[in-house]
Motif scaffolding. Structure first.
Motif, mmCIF file in Angstrom:
data_model
loop_
_atom_site.group_PDB
_atom_site.id
_atom_site.type_symbol
_atom_site.label_atom_id
_atom_site.label_comp_id
_atom_site.label_asym_id
_atom_site.label_seq_id
_atom_site.Cartn_x
_atom_site.Cartn_y
_atom_site.Cartn_z
ATOM 1 N N TYR A 43 3.918 5.865 -5.377
ATOM 2 C CA TYR A 43 3.862 5.949 -6.836
ATOM 3 C C TYR A 43 2.821 6.978 -7.275
ATOM 4 O O TYR A 43 3.098 7.801 -8.140
ATOM 5 C CB TYR A 43 3.553 4.577 -7.444
ATOM 6 N N GLU A 44 1.650 6.943 -6.654
ATOM 7 C CA GLU A 44 0.591 7.890 -7.005
ATOM 8 C C GLU A 44 1.012 9.332 -6.738
ATOM 9 O O GLU A 44 0.728 10.228 -7.527
ATOM 10 C CB GLU A 44 -0.682 7.584 -6.219
ATOM 11 N N ILE A 45 1.700 9.542 -5.635
ATOM 12 C CA ILE A 45 2.081 10.904 -5.239
ATOM 13 C C ILE A 45 3.269 11.411 -6.052
ATOM 14 O O ILE A 45 3.273 12.556 -6.517
ATOM 15 C CB ILE A 45 2.446 10.955 -3.736
ATOM 16 N N TYR A 46 4.299 10.579 -6.237
ATOM 17 C CA TYR A 46 5.589 11.067 -6.717
ATOM 18 C C TYR A 46 5.978 10.671 -8.137
ATOM 19 O O TYR A 46 6.984 11.182 -8.647
ATOM 20 C CB TYR A 46 6.696 10.614 -5.753
ATOM 21 N N GLU A 47 5.223 9.815 -8.800
ATOM 22 C CA GLU A 47 5.652 9.347 -10.119
ATOM 23 C C GLU A 47 5.827 10.506 -11.105
ATOM 24 O O GLU A 47 6.855 10.622 -11.768
ATOM 25 C CB GLU A 47 4.659 8.307 -10.658
ATOM 26 N N GLN A 48 4.841 11.391 -11.208
ATOM 27 C CA GLN A 48 4.924 12.502 -12.160
ATOM 28 C C GLN A 48 6.017 13.518 -11.794
ATOM 29 O O GLN A 48 6.796 13.909 -12.663
ATOM 30 C CB GLN A 48 3.561 13.185 -12.306
ATOM 31 N N LYS A 102 2.312 1.786 -3.501
ATOM 32 C CA LYS A 102 1.283 2.314 -4.404
ATOM 33 C C LYS A 102 1.035 3.796 -4.134
ATOM 34 O O LYS A 102 0.914 4.597 -5.070
ATOM 35 C CB LYS A 102 -0.019 1.534 -4.241
ATOM 36 N N LEU A 103 0.966 4.165 -2.872
ATOM 37 C CA LEU A 103 0.731 5.555 -2.506
ATOM 38 C C LEU A 103 1.904 6.435 -2.956
ATOM 39 O O LEU A 103 1.702 7.515 -3.525
ATOM 40 C CB LEU A 103 0.513 5.683 -0.996
ATOM 41 N N ASP A 108 0.825 -1.202 0.000
ATOM 42 C CA ASP A 108 0.000 0.000 0.000
ATOM 43 C C ASP A 108 0.865 1.261 0.000
ATOM 44 O O ASP A 108 0.549 2.241 -0.680
ATOM 45 C CB ASP A 108 -0.937 0.019 1.213
#
Length: 178
Positions: free
Chosen positions: A13-18, A10-11, A7
């Protein structure tokens, strides 16, 4: 790996990928390499997941920025390009300075920065490389040693000598001005 770890990944990745992609692209100027950098950085992050407590904290943000910058620079070097300048990603880059405000303080600061660069350029290439890897890329002593094909103790000693040399040269410059 626990469900909590999954989890957290995933979090993150959602926050920092861009933002990580944008930083990598700023360094690499290539979308494919930037994507590779993000992937490699996440592999490093997963390996050090225990260091991340709160995904939303400033400490986590700084840690992830450090990792993506380091990863991007490593990829840049692996592609045998010569680094002519260091890309600095921070809030100051986004600020627009008012050219009309050439205060005495700004002029003094520019002169001091130029003097530091001049002193730094008087060091030999190996010492400059060691300092750049240690401070510019936030590498550990072990990583610097591996990158320069030296022992850790040799790298530390050269760093200390370079630091003393810089301080000595800075002192000599102060004496000349007075």
């Amino acid at each position: 790996m626990t469900q909590e770890d999954n989890d957290k990944i995933k979090l993150l990745y959602e926050i920092y990928e861009q933002p990580m992609y944008r930083i990598a692209y700023a360094v690499l100027k290539n979308s494919g390499l930037a994507e590779d950098a993000v992937s490699d950085a996440f592999v490093r992050i997963i390996g050090r997941l225990n260091r991340i407590k709160d995904p939303y904290s400033e400490k986590t943000k700084a840690y992830i920025v450090k990792i993506i910058k380091s990863t991007s620079v490593n990829i840049y070097r692996k592609n045998k390009r010569i680094i002519n300048r260091e890309t600095v990603i921070d809030d100051k880059v986004l600020q627009i300075s008012d050219v009309s405000q050439n205060t005495e303080e700004n002029v003094i600061e520019r002169i001091e920065n130029q003097n530091r660069r001049n002193l730094f350029n008087k060091l030999d290439n190996t010492d400059r490389t060691i300092i750049n890897l240690r401070y510019g890329n936030d590498m550990t002593w072990k990583e610097v040693a591996e990158r320069t094909d030296m022992t850790e103790s040799t790298v530390r000693k050269r760093f200390e000598r370079a630091k003393k040399k810089l301080l000595s040269m800075k002192g000599d410059m102060s004496d000349e001005k007075s």
